[in-house]
Design an enzyme around this catalytic site. Structure first.
Site, PDB file in Angstrom:
ATOM      1  N   ARG A 234       0.850  -1.187   0.000  1.00  0.00           N
ATOM      2  CA  ARG A 234       0.000   0.000   0.000  1.00  0.00           C
ATOM      3  C   ARG A 234       0.888   1.241   0.000  1.00  0.00           C
ATOM      4  NH1 ARG A 234      -3.464  -3.063  -1.249  1.00  0.00           N
ATOM      5  NH2 ARG A 234      -5.429  -3.491  -0.189  1.00  0.00           N
ATOM      6  N   GLU A 263      -3.611   6.826  -5.299  1.00  0.00           N
ATOM      7  CA  GLU A 263      -3.921   6.152  -6.575  1.00  0.00           C
ATOM      8  C   GLU A 263      -5.244   6.630  -7.157  1.00  0.00           C
ATOM      9  OE1 GLU A 263      -3.747   1.966  -5.733  1.00  0.00           O
ATOM     10  OE2 GLU A 263      -1.704   2.130  -5.028  1.00  0.00           O
ATOM     11  N   HIS A 281      -0.853  -0.734  -9.709  1.00  0.00           N
ATOM     12  CA  HIS A 281      -1.474  -1.570  -8.656  1.00  0.00           C
ATOM     13  C   HIS A 281      -2.012  -2.871  -9.280  1.00  0.00           C
ATOM     14  CE1 HIS A 281      -3.526  -1.538  -4.457  1.00  0.00           C
ATOM     15  NE2 HIS A 281      -3.209  -2.767  -4.837  1.00  0.00           N
TER      16      HIS A 281
HETATM   17  O1  A2R Z   1       3.841  -8.652  12.746  1.00  0.00           O
HETATM   18  P1  A2R Z   1       3.203  -9.955  12.441  1.00  0.00           P
HETATM   19  O2  A2R Z   1       3.928 -11.132  12.933  1.00  0.00           O
HETATM   20  O3  A2R Z   1       1.707  -9.981  12.657  1.00  0.00           O
HETATM   21  O4  A2R Z   1       3.393  -9.980  10.895  1.00  0.00           O
HETATM   22  C1  A2R Z   1       2.563  -9.371   9.976  1.00  0.00           C
HETATM   23  C2  A2R Z   1       3.144  -8.060   9.457  1.00  0.00           C
HETATM   24  N1  A2R Z   1       2.616  -6.860  10.147  1.00  0.00           N
HETATM   25  C3  A2R Z   1       3.367  -5.953  10.794  1.00  0.00           C
HETATM   26  N2  A2R Z   1       4.680  -5.885  11.041  1.00  0.00           N
HETATM   27  C4  A2R Z   1       5.148  -4.794  11.730  1.00  0.00           C
HETATM   28  N3  A2R Z   1       4.374  -3.801  12.177  1.00  0.00           N
HETATM   29  C5  A2R Z   1       3.036  -3.830  11.967  1.00  0.00           C
HETATM   30  N4  A2R Z   1       2.266  -2.834  12.422  1.00  0.00           N
HETATM   31  C6  A2R Z   1       2.483  -4.945  11.248  1.00  0.00           C
HETATM   32  N5  A2R Z   1       1.244  -5.287  10.862  1.00  0.00           N
HETATM   33  C7  A2R Z   1       1.342  -6.458  10.187  1.00  0.00           C
HETATM   34  O5  A2R Z   1       2.740  -8.006   8.074  1.00  0.00           O
HETATM   35  C8  A2R Z   1       2.639 -10.284   8.767  1.00  0.00           C
HETATM   36  O6  A2R Z   1       3.896 -10.901   8.697  1.00  0.00           O
HETATM   37  C9  A2R Z   1       2.536  -9.344   7.587  1.00  0.00           C
HETATM   38  C10 A2R Z   1       1.165  -9.405   6.919  1.00  0.00           C
HETATM   39  O7  A2R Z   1       0.933 -10.707   6.486  1.00  0.00           O
HETATM   40  P2  A2R Z   1      -0.534 -11.299   6.206  1.00  0.00           P
HETATM   41  O8  A2R Z   1      -1.470 -10.844   7.263  1.00  0.00           O
HETATM   42  O9  A2R Z   1      -0.371 -12.756   5.956  1.00  0.00           O
HETATM   43  O10 A2R Z   1      -0.994 -10.550   4.895  1.00  0.00           O
HETATM   44  P3  A2R Z   1      -0.715 -10.929   3.360  1.00  0.00           P
HETATM   45  O11 A2R Z   1      -1.736 -11.865   2.863  1.00  0.00           O
HETATM   46  O12 A2R Z   1       0.713 -11.287   3.188  1.00  0.00           O
HETATM   47  O13 A2R Z   1      -0.984  -9.501   2.694  1.00  0.00           O
HETATM   48  C11 A2R Z   1      -0.223  -8.357   3.090  1.00  0.00           C
HETATM   49  C12 A2R Z   1      -0.744  -7.096   2.449  1.00  0.00           C
HETATM   50  C13 A2R Z   1      -2.249  -6.901   2.420  1.00  0.00           C
HETATM   51  O14 A2R Z   1      -2.785  -6.448   3.615  1.00  0.00           O
HETATM   52  C14 A2R Z   1      -2.428  -5.877   1.310  1.00  0.00           C
HETATM   53  O15 A2R Z   1      -2.249  -4.589   1.806  1.00  0.00           O
HETATM   54  C15 A2R Z   1      -1.293  -6.205   0.374  1.00  0.00           C
HETATM   55  O16 A2R Z   1      -0.406  -7.086   1.086  1.00  0.00           O
HETATM   56  O17 A2R Z   1      -1.808  -6.862  -0.743  1.00  0.00           O
END
Ligand code: A2R
Length: 315
Positions: A234, A263, A281
Site C-alpha cells: 500500500r 492512486e 497496482h
Molecule cells: O507482525 P506480524 O507477525 O503480525 O506480521 C505481519 C506483518 N505486520 C506488521 N509488522 C510490523 N508492524 C506492523 N504494524 C504490522 N502489521 C502487520 O505483516 C505479517 O507478517 C505481515 C502481513 O501478512 P498477512 O497478514 O499474511 O498478509 P498478506 O496476505 O501477506 O498480505 C499483506 C498485504 C495486504 O494487507 C495488502 O495490503 C497487500 O499485502 O496486498
C-alpha cells in the site's frame, strides 16, 4: 435472510464476479451513482450485504446509512478502507480474500525487481527506438544474484516472495512484529537496522494506522544510495514525499512501485526518473487470480446468506 435480497456494490472491479449473484440479489451500484445520497435514501434500509474492495472500502458513515447491513464482502486481502472498528461495534461481519492472490503478487514483485535491476523497460524502449546498432549496445546493468533482500512483513505474500528470491540466489532477511522462529530467514527486530543491511527493501504488510509511513525518511536514508525500495502493498506504508526527494538527490538508489499514496495519481517526478519502475497496482491483476478472488468473495457472501460458517472472516 430472504432468498432475494439487496446488495450494494461499492467497487467497480467486483462487477463481473458479482453478476454471478444476480439470481440471489438485487444489485445496487454505489460506485457509479450520480447522486449517492439519493440512492442511499432510496434503498439504504434494504441493503444486507456490501461488496467492495480494500481501496473503496466501507466507511463508518456509509455503514450508518445502511441500518440493516449484516456483512461486507471484500474483494482483496487488504481491507484498509473498511472501518473495521465500526463494523465490529455494529456486529457487521467482514470477509477478505487471502492466499488466492499470494502467488500472483509474489510473481509481480520479482518481476519488478528484475525490471529495475536489468532495466527491462528501458532496454525494450532502446530496441523499439532503433537505437540498438552494431556500434551501440545498451549500458551494463546490475543483477539480483548474491544480493540481500529485506522483507517488511513476512506474512502469506512475504513468504512467497522470500521463497522466490531464494530461487534467485538472494539472501533473505525480514522485519515484522514477530520473530517467526520456524522460518529460515534472519529476523531483524529493528526496521532501520534491516534497511541498513539490505540491497533491496520489499514492503508487503497491511496498510493500517499502525503501519502508516513505517518506511519513513530515516528508513529510506538507511536503505541508501545503493539500495532499492519495492512497494507492492500500500502507498500509505511509505513516506512518498521523502522517497521522491531521496530518489531525486541520489540518496536512495531506486524504486519499483506497484502502489502509491493517492492512486491512481502518481507523482510526476517519478515518471521522469530512470531509476524507477512503475506499475498500476497490478499485483493480483491476472485472470486466474482475479477469478479466484471473486469466487472466494462470492463464496463468503453465499456462506453468510445460507447461514454457513464464513470461509475467510476478518471480523
Ligand atoms: O507482525 P506480524 O507477525 O503480525 O506480521 C505481519 C506483518 N505486520 C506488521 N509488522 C510490523 N508492524 C506492523 N504494524 C504490522 N502489521 C502487520 O505483516 C505479517 O507478517 C505481515 C502481513 O501478512 P498477512 O497478514 O499474511 O498478509 P498478506 O496476505 O501477506 O498480505 C499483506 C498485504 C495486504 O494487507 C495488502 O495490503 C497487500 O499485502 O496486498
Amino acid at each position: 435472510m430472504s432468498k432475494f435480497d439487496h446488495l450494494l456494490l461499492v467497487s467497480q472491479n467486483f462487477e463481473n464476479q458479482i453478476q454471478l449473484l444476480s439470481d440471489r440479489f438485487k444489485i445496487h451500484r454505489y460506485y457509479g451513482a450520480d447522486d449517492k445520497n439519493a440512492l442511499l435514501d432510496d434503498i439504504g434500509e434494504k441493503i444486507r450485504v456490501v461488496g467492495t474492495n480494500g481501496h473503496d472500502g466501507c466507511s463508518r458513515e456509509l455503514m450508518e446509512r445502511l441500518p440493516n447491513l449484516e456483512m461486507i464482502g471484500c474483494y482483496g486481502v487488504g481491507y484498509d478502507a473498511i472501518d473495521i472498528e465500526a463494523a465490529r461495534e455494529k456486529g457487521i461481519r467482514v470477509t477478505n480474500t487471502p492466499d488466492v492472490l499470494s502467488d500472483a503478487v509474489a510473481e509481480l514483485t520479482v518481476g519488478l525487481m528484475i525490471s529495475l535491476a536489468r532495466q527491462i523497460p528501458q532496454s525494450d524502449q532502446f530496441v523499439r527506438a532503433g537505437e540498438w546498432t552494431p556500434s551501440n549496445s545498451y549500458a551494463l546493468t546490475s543483477e539480483l544474484t548474491g544480493k540481500t533482500a529485506g522483507i517488511l512483513g513476512l506474512g502469506r505474500i512475504g513468504k512467497e516472495v522470500a521463497r522466490r528470491l531464494q530461487g534467485m540466489k538472494m539472501r533473505v532477511i525480514y522485519h515484522g512484529r514477530t520473530h517467526q522462529k520456524d522460518e529460515p530467514y534472519v529476523y531483524y527486530s529493528d526496521l532501520t537496522e534491516m534497511a541498513t543491511a539490505v540491497d533491496w527493501l520489499i514492503v508487503i504488510m497491511p496498510g493500517d494506522p499502525g503501519t502508516e509511513k513505517i518506511v519513513s525518511k530515516s528508513v529510506l536514508k538507511a536503505l541508501g544510495a545503493k539500495g532499492n525500495l519495492v512497494n507492492v502493498a500500500r502507498g500509505s506504508l511509505v513516506d512518498e514525499d521523502a522517497m521522491v526527494e531521496l530518489l531525486q538527490s541520489g540518496d536512495l538508489g531506486g524504486a519499483a512501485l506497484d502502489v502509491f499514496a493517492k492512486e491512481p495519481t502518481v507523482p510526476d517526478a517519478l515518471k521522469s526518473m530512470n531509476n524507477v519502475v512503475l506499475s498500476p497496482h497490478a499485483g493480483s491483476a491476472t485472470v486466474k487470480t482475479r477469478t479466484g478472488m471473486g469466487e472466494l468473495a462470492i463464496a463468503n457472501i453465499l456462506a453468510h446468506t445460507d447461514g454457513r460458517p464464513l470461509i475467510t472472516q476478518v471480523v
